[in-house]
Design a protein around this motif. Structure first.
Motif, mmCIF file in Angstrom:
data_model
loop_
_atom_site.group_PDB
_atom_site.id
_atom_site.type_symbol
_atom_site.label_atom_id
_atom_site.label_comp_id
_atom_site.label_asym_id
_atom_site.label_seq_id
_atom_site.Cartn_x
_atom_site.Cartn_y
_atom_site.Cartn_z
ATOM 1 N N LEU A 182 0.832 -1.206 0.000
ATOM 2 C CA LEU A 182 0.000 0.000 0.000
ATOM 3 C C LEU A 182 0.870 1.261 0.000
ATOM 4 O O LEU A 182 1.979 1.232 0.524
ATOM 5 N N PRO A 183 0.423 2.397 -0.514
ATOM 6 C CA PRO A 183 -0.846 2.513 -1.222
ATOM 7 C C PRO A 183 -0.682 2.075 -2.681
ATOM 8 O O PRO A 183 0.422 2.080 -3.216
ATOM 9 N N PHE A 184 -1.777 1.731 -3.312
ATOM 10 C CA PHE A 184 -1.725 1.429 -4.737
ATOM 11 C C PHE A 184 -3.057 1.809 -5.356
ATOM 12 O O PHE A 184 -4.039 1.996 -4.636
ATOM 13 N N ILE A 185 -3.056 1.950 -6.670
ATOM 14 C CA ILE A 185 -4.299 2.265 -7.389
ATOM 15 C C ILE A 185 -4.818 0.974 -7.995
ATOM 16 O O ILE A 185 -4.082 0.256 -8.677
ATOM 17 N N LEU A 186 -6.071 0.654 -7.694
ATOM 18 C CA LEU A 186 -6.675 -0.573 -8.221
ATOM 19 C C LEU A 186 -6.798 -0.528 -9.747
ATOM 20 O O LEU A 186 -6.722 0.533 -10.348
ATOM 21 N N GLY A 187 -7.056 -1.705 -10.323
ATOM 22 C CA GLY A 187 -7.405 -1.770 -11.739
ATOM 23 C C GLY A 187 -6.311 -2.343 -12.596
ATOM 24 O O GLY A 187 -5.168 -1.895 -12.560
ATOM 25 N N ARG A 188 -6.666 -3.359 -13.374
ATOM 26 C CA ARG A 188 -5.652 -4.072 -14.141
ATOM 27 C C ARG A 188 -5.875 -4.018 -15.636
ATOM 28 O O ARG A 188 -5.179 -4.696 -16.383
ATOM 29 N N GLU A 189 -6.835 -3.213 -16.072
ATOM 30 C CA GLU A 189 -7.189 -3.296 -17.486
ATOM 31 C C GLU A 189 -7.866 -2.013 -17.919
ATOM 32 O O GLU A 189 -8.651 -1.437 -17.171
ATOM 33 N N GLY A 190 -7.548 -1.577 -19.123
ATOM 34 C CA GLY A 190 -8.203 -0.375 -19.623
ATOM 35 C C GLY A 190 -8.000 -0.226 -21.111
ATOM 36 O O GLY A 190 -7.291 -1.018 -21.748
ATOM 37 N N ALA A 191 -8.639 0.807 -21.656
ATOM 38 C CA ALA A 191 -8.452 1.115 -23.075
ATOM 39 C C ALA A 191 -8.558 2.622 -23.236
ATOM 40 O O ALA A 191 -9.319 3.289 -22.528
ATOM 41 N N GLY A 192 -7.777 3.149 -24.160
ATOM 42 C CA GLY A 192 -7.788 4.595 -24.372
ATOM 43 C C GLY A 192 -6.762 4.988 -25.405
ATOM 44 O O GLY A 192 -6.310 4.146 -26.191
ATOM 45 N N GLU A 193 -6.376 6.275 -25.360
ATOM 46 C CA GLU A 193 -5.415 6.730 -26.357
ATOM 47 C C GLU A 193 -4.069 7.007 -25.706
ATOM 48 O O GLU A 193 -3.996 7.481 -24.564
ATOM 49 N N VAL A 194 -3.019 6.723 -26.461
ATOM 50 C CA VAL A 194 -1.665 6.974 -25.977
ATOM 51 C C VAL A 194 -1.424 8.482 -26.007
ATOM 52 O O VAL A 194 -1.653 9.136 -27.030
ATOM 53 N N VAL A 195 -0.994 9.033 -24.856
ATOM 54 C CA VAL A 195 -0.726 10.479 -24.810
ATOM 55 C C VAL A 195 0.752 10.784 -24.576
ATOM 56 O O VAL A 195 1.176 11.930 -24.695
ATOM 57 N N GLU A 196 1.537 9.761 -24.205
ATOM 58 C CA GLU A 196 2.983 9.974 -24.057
ATOM 59 C C GLU A 196 3.688 8.646 -24.303
ATOM 60 O O GLU A 196 3.182 7.588 -23.889
ATOM 61 N N VAL A 197 4.826 8.716 -24.966
ATOM 62 C CA VAL A 197 5.579 7.496 -25.280
ATOM 63 C C VAL A 197 6.937 7.582 -24.596
ATOM 64 O O VAL A 197 7.680 8.555 -24.780
ATOM 65 N N GLY A 198 7.283 6.608 -23.790
ATOM 66 C CA GLY A 198 8.557 6.609 -23.084
ATOM 67 C C GLY A 198 9.678 6.025 -23.940
ATOM 68 O O GLY A 198 9.428 5.457 -25.016
ATOM 69 N N GLU A 199 10.886 6.152 -23.404
ATOM 70 C CA GLU A 199 12.056 5.602 -24.096
ATOM 71 C C GLU A 199 11.873 4.088 -24.289
ATOM 72 O O GLU A 199 11.415 3.398 -23.371
ATOM 73 N N GLY A 200 12.195 3.618 -25.463
ATOM 74 C CA GLY A 200 12.114 2.174 -25.712
ATOM 75 C C GLY A 200 10.705 1.685 -25.995
ATOM 76 O O GLY A 200 10.458 0.487 -26.075
ATOM 77 N N ALA A 201 9.760 2.611 -26.145
ATOM 78 C CA ALA A 201 8.377 2.198 -26.430
ATOM 79 C C ALA A 201 7.948 2.713 -27.804
ATOM 80 O O ALA A 201 6.780 2.969 -28.064
ATOM 81 N N GLY A 202 8.939 2.862 -28.684
ATOM 82 C CA GLY A 202 8.745 3.520 -29.987
ATOM 83 C C GLY A 202 7.824 2.793 -30.943
ATOM 84 O O GLY A 202 7.486 3.344 -31.993
ATOM 85 N N GLU A 203 7.415 1.572 -30.603
ATOM 86 C CA GLU A 203 6.458 0.937 -31.515
ATOM 87 C C GLU A 203 5.061 1.576 -31.385
ATOM 88 O O GLU A 203 4.182 1.299 -32.181
ATOM 89 N N PHE A 204 4.903 2.444 -30.363
ATOM 90 C CA PHE A 204 3.638 3.176 -30.215
ATOM 91 C C PHE A 204 3.871 4.655 -30.488
ATOM 92 O O PHE A 204 4.993 5.146 -30.380
ATOM 93 N N LYS A 205 2.808 5.359 -30.848
ATOM 94 C CA LYS A 205 2.911 6.807 -31.033
ATOM 95 C C LYS A 205 1.702 7.489 -30.385
ATOM 96 O O LYS A 205 0.658 6.823 -30.145
ATOM 97 N N VAL A 206 1.871 8.767 -30.092
ATOM 98 C CA VAL A 206 0.774 9.526 -29.485
ATOM 99 C C VAL A 206 -0.455 9.433 -30.399
ATOM 100 O O VAL A 206 -0.342 9.568 -31.615
ATOM 101 N N GLY A 207 -1.603 9.159 -29.808
ATOM 102 C CA GLY A 207 -2.848 9.056 -30.573
ATOM 103 C C GLY A 207 -3.257 7.623 -30.875
ATOM 104 O O GLY A 207 -4.391 7.371 -31.270
ATOM 105 N N ASP A 208 -2.333 6.652 -30.670
ATOM 106 C CA ASP A 208 -2.708 5.251 -30.917
ATOM 107 C C ASP A 208 -3.865 4.848 -30.015
ATOM 108 O O ASP A 208 -3.927 5.219 -28.836
ATOM 109 N N ARG A 209 -4.772 4.071 -30.581
ATOM 110 C CA ARG A 209 -5.904 3.538 -29.797
ATOM 111 C C ARG A 209 -5.497 2.161 -29.296
ATOM 112 O O ARG A 209 -5.203 1.264 -30.102
ATOM 113 N N VAL A 210 -5.484 1.983 -27.974
ATOM 114 C CA VAL A 210 -4.950 0.737 -27.410
ATOM 115 C C VAL A 210 -5.839 0.197 -26.281
ATOM 116 O O VAL A 210 -6.646 0.925 -25.700
#
Ligand code: NDP
Length: 329
Positions: free
Chosen positions: A63-91
């Protein structure tokens, strides 16, 4: 639990409007994408039974932690090494925790893109429960045409997907449910026979239907209360998969319990199937094909505003729901 509901209400009353809502309804900063992560602006959040185990302490969390293990939405930021995604991707994504929020930083290991015709609600309904069901019927026990498969909680989130998948693989599905309304839903989703355990004896009915042989596979997400019935309903050389604890954790058992009928027993978790990006993409690819081709019907029980999460958990644990429960941030 422990004032969560009141804390959330108090916060809403105060109308704090910076950052996002974190544990106990307190604001936390919008997360930053770490290495190998993307930040997703959640449009739909999937509720899973495991969220109740993490909330109640059946599964211990630091604790503390935020519940929830699943979701869907749009990518708004891409971290280093995550270049297979881009801002705006629907995931859609599966994570260890943190999706009951407006924004979630997720490891890309279990992030999948959504086809344009698949909605965020569908994505958040299927990624965790769909992968759980699909890995179970393709790897846990490889369901074959003509098999008899018993699915407990057949009108539940995972249950409805299992019924559909087993039927598509050519199996005869027997479902168990607590109400006649749920029985009708399970039938619409592929169960050939449905047993209402509130007034029918499951073992007797399964024996009657299978002419005393029992089922090739029993898929049991109910746990403690159904353990003995599941054992009794599995046929000689059959497979019992105990994959959840909705009624409580199955107490320790003697492996000798398996020897009368030479049974195989499995207690799977989704994570070991999707532990690497490659393994995730393998299973997600197969599931996505079913989804994209319209071969899975996703039944959404209800979409709750995020602030009504308490009611959503009550509905899930109170056996009120059938199909998927979603939260809207
Ligand atoms: P469900 O929508 O299936 O809800 C649980 C259902 O279980 C209820 O609707 C109810 O159906 C039945 N049930 C029977 N006894 C009880 C009880 N005492 N208390 C509450 N419910 C009871 O939930 P999910 O689809 O989210 O999850 C189903 C199971 O799958 C859970 O055990 C979950 O932990 C497990 N799971 C496991 C995963 C894994 O990786 N191993 C991943 C995902 C889920 P009815 O009224 O018809 O009896």
């Amino acid at each position: 639990a422990f004032g969560f509901e009141n804390a959330y209400k108090a916060l809403k009353t105060l109308r704090l409007d910076y950052g996002i809502l974190g544990p106990f309804g307190l604001p936390v900063p919008i997360p930053k994408a770490g290495k190998g992560q993307v930040v997703v602006k959640n449009h739909a959040i999937g509720i899973n039974y495991i969220d109740t185990y993490q909330r109640s302490g059946v599964y211990k969390m630091s604790l503390p932690f935020i519940l929830g293990r699943e979701g869907a939405g749009e990518v708004v930021e891409v971290g280093e090494g995550a270049g297979e995604f881009k801002v705006g991707d629907r995931v859609a994504y599966r994570e260890g925790s943190g999706s009951y929020a407006e924004y979630t930083a997720v490891d890309i290991a279990s992030v999948g893109t959504l086809a344009p015709h698949i909605t965020y609600d569908q994505g958040a309904s299927v990624i965790l429960q769909g992968l759980t069901a699909w890995t179970m019927v393709r790897s846990g026990y490889e369901v074959k045409a003509g098999d008899w498969v018993l699915v407990h909680a057949a009108a539940g989130g995972v249950g409805l997907l299992l019924c559909q998948m087993c039927k598509q693989l050519g199996a005869h599905v027997i479902g168990t449910v607590s109400t006649d309304e749920k029985a009708a839903i399970a039938k619409e989703n592929g169960a050939e026979y449905v047993i209402n355990y509130s007034h029918e004896n499951v073992t007797e009915k399964v024996n009657e239907i299978t002419k005393g042989l029992g089922c090739h596979a029993v898929l049991d997400g109910v746990g403690k209360s159904t353990w003995q019935t599941s054992l009794d309903c599995t046929r000689r050389l059959g497979t019992l998969i105990s994959f959840g604890n909705a009624s409580g954790v199955v107490p320790p058992i003697s492996i000798m319990a398996l020897s009368d009928k030479n049974l195989k027993l499995m207690r799977p978790r989704l994570f070991p199937y999707v532990d690497t990006r490659a393994n995730f993409l393998h299973w997600w690819g197969e599931l996505k094909e079913l989804l994209d081709q319209g071969k899975l019907k996703l039944k959404i029980f209800k979409t709750y505003p995020l602030e009504e999460v308490v009611q959503a958990h009550k509905d899930l644990e109170g056996r009120v729901s059938s199909g998927k429960l979603l939260l809207r941030p």
